[in-house]
Design an enzyme around this catalytic site. Structure first.
Site, PDB file in Angstrom:
ATOM      1  N   ARG A  85      -3.677  -1.170  -5.720  1.00  0.00           N
ATOM      2  CA  ARG A  85      -3.830   0.104  -5.023  1.00  0.00           C
ATOM      3  C   ARG A  85      -3.875   1.270  -6.016  1.00  0.00           C
ATOM      4  NH1 ARG A  85       0.333   1.802  -0.315  1.00  0.00           N
ATOM      5  NH2 ARG A  85       1.707   2.053  -2.129  1.00  0.00           N
ATOM      6  N   LYS A 186      -3.475   7.192  -3.173  1.00  0.00           N
ATOM      7  CA  LYS A 186      -2.101   7.672  -3.314  1.00  0.00           C
ATOM      8  C   LYS A 186      -2.087   8.688  -4.455  1.00  0.00           C
ATOM      9  CE  LYS A 186       2.641   5.908  -3.066  1.00  0.00           C
ATOM     10  NZ  LYS A 186       2.949   6.463  -1.736  1.00  0.00           N
ATOM     11  N   GLU A 222      -1.004   9.345  10.443  1.00  0.00           N
ATOM     12  CA  GLU A 222       0.235   8.841   9.884  1.00  0.00           C
ATOM     13  C   GLU A 222       1.252   9.961   9.738  1.00  0.00           C
ATOM     14  OE1 GLU A 222       0.224   7.601   5.714  1.00  0.00           O
ATOM     15  OE2 GLU A 222      -1.739   8.535   5.453  1.00  0.00           O
TER      16      GLU A 222
END
Length: 341
Positions: A85, A186, A222
């Site tokens: 990720r 991220k 989210e």
């Protein structure tokens, strides 16, 4: 800053805060290649005033944990997914990715070097590990960096938010990320843009806020620092599918755990208008694992799930199984756990 000592740690009352441990890890990308990384006792990074990260925000990061088992050994939970990720996030921001194999090696090195700071099994606390990647070459015009620093620090932490106790949330009027933007990476910018919403939520007495989709403000995306899930009256595990949310490793794992528990899990668009179909709800992520959602307030209406004071049975069962796997108290699916002796 003085380095902290394991003997001074109150393992049962850590909170979720930074502690300056003896060792960090660092590697640099220069002249088109990654130099060999190494442990360091430095917990600071020196940057030029013209560094890329300070002006154009080339920064991505990860978060994962090391768990002390009952037998004293240490578990890492699916760290290769964090490494991948991080590489995906770097690619989205036009950065030079840190190799996944080297990422795994760096995580194991920093855990071993700070092993005495992995909290005892019975404390329920963990060693939180924060790898990050920043652009460090000097820039004036808008362009990607040519030099990067990869750095990892670790800190022992306790429960995030309220632990396994229901909390109240609200829906933000702000967007966390653009539909085709960096929501799936991220990167610090996503979190920076969510801070004002979080500050307002806290002022209003909520644990945090929920973001809706940035195109129509109709679908659930989210929370500020975690993914959403709901449990329907029929007992189905449902979580949002969206281009603008982070692909959570905890969510990916809970989808599989939910399948094993017969919850027929699905990822799909969830209209906020359908929120009352959920008997239970929760926030899921590395830091929180699962934080039960007691209620969500939107446009003056409060939607309550199960009980504002008690965690629902399905949420509790999901939490207990995932935690048992992470701490080595239950068999893990193949490849989920790496043990450091």
């Amino acid at each position: 800053m003085m380095k902290e000592k394991a003997a001074d740690m109150d393992w049962n009352n850590l909170g979720f805060e930074y502690h300056d441990l003896p060792y960090s890890f660092e590697a640099k990308f220069k002249d088109g290649k990654w130099e060999k990384g190494h442990l360091t006792e430095k917990s600071t990074i020196e940057l030029s005033e013209a560094s890329e990260v300070l002006h154009y925000g080339q920064e991505v990061f990860e978060g994962l944990k090391a768990y002390r088992r009952k037998d004293g050994k240490i578990n890492l939970f699916r760290p290769e997914l964090n490494g991948q990720r991080l590489a995906n996030s770097a690619a989205r921001l036009g950065m030079e990715a840190y190799p996944v194999d080297d990422f795994l090696d760096s995580i194991k090195q920093i855990v071993k070097a700070n092993e005495e700071f992995v909290p005892p099994y019975e404390s329920g606390a963990t060693l939180y590990i924060r790898p990050f990647l920043i652009g460090t070459s000097t820039v004036v015009g808008v362009q990607p960096a040519t030099e990067y620093t990869y750095h990892v620090y670790a800190t022992p932490v306790g429960a995030y938010v309220n632990g396994l106790n229901p909390a109240a949330y609200t829906v933000s009027e702000y967007d966390r990320a653009a539909y085709a933007g960096t929501g799936s990476a991220k990167t610090s910018g996503n979190y920076a843009s969510s801070l004002i919403a979080s500050i307002q939520a806290h002022k209003d007495g909520y644990a945090d806020c929920l973001f809706l989709d940035p195109r129509e403000h109709k679908y659930i995306d989210e929370f500020g620092g975690a993914n959403f899930f709901g449990i329907t009256e029929e007992g189905q595990f449902v979580t949002p599918k969206s281009r603008s949310i982070l692909p959570s490793i905890t969510k990916r794992s809970l989808l599989e755990v939910a399948e094993r528990q017969g919850l027929n899990p699905i990822e799909t668009q969830i209209e906020f208008a359908d929120i009352d179909k959920f008997a239970e709800a929760g926030a899921m992520g590395t830091a929180a694992v699962i934080s039960p959602v007691g209620s969500i307030t939107y446009q003056g209406k409060k939607h309550v799930f199960y009980d504002e004071e008690k965690t629902g049975p399905v949420t509790t069962k999901l939490y207990n199984e995932l935690i048992a796997i992470q701490y080595g108290d239950a068999p893990a699916p193949e490849g989920w756990v790496q043990t450091i002796d």
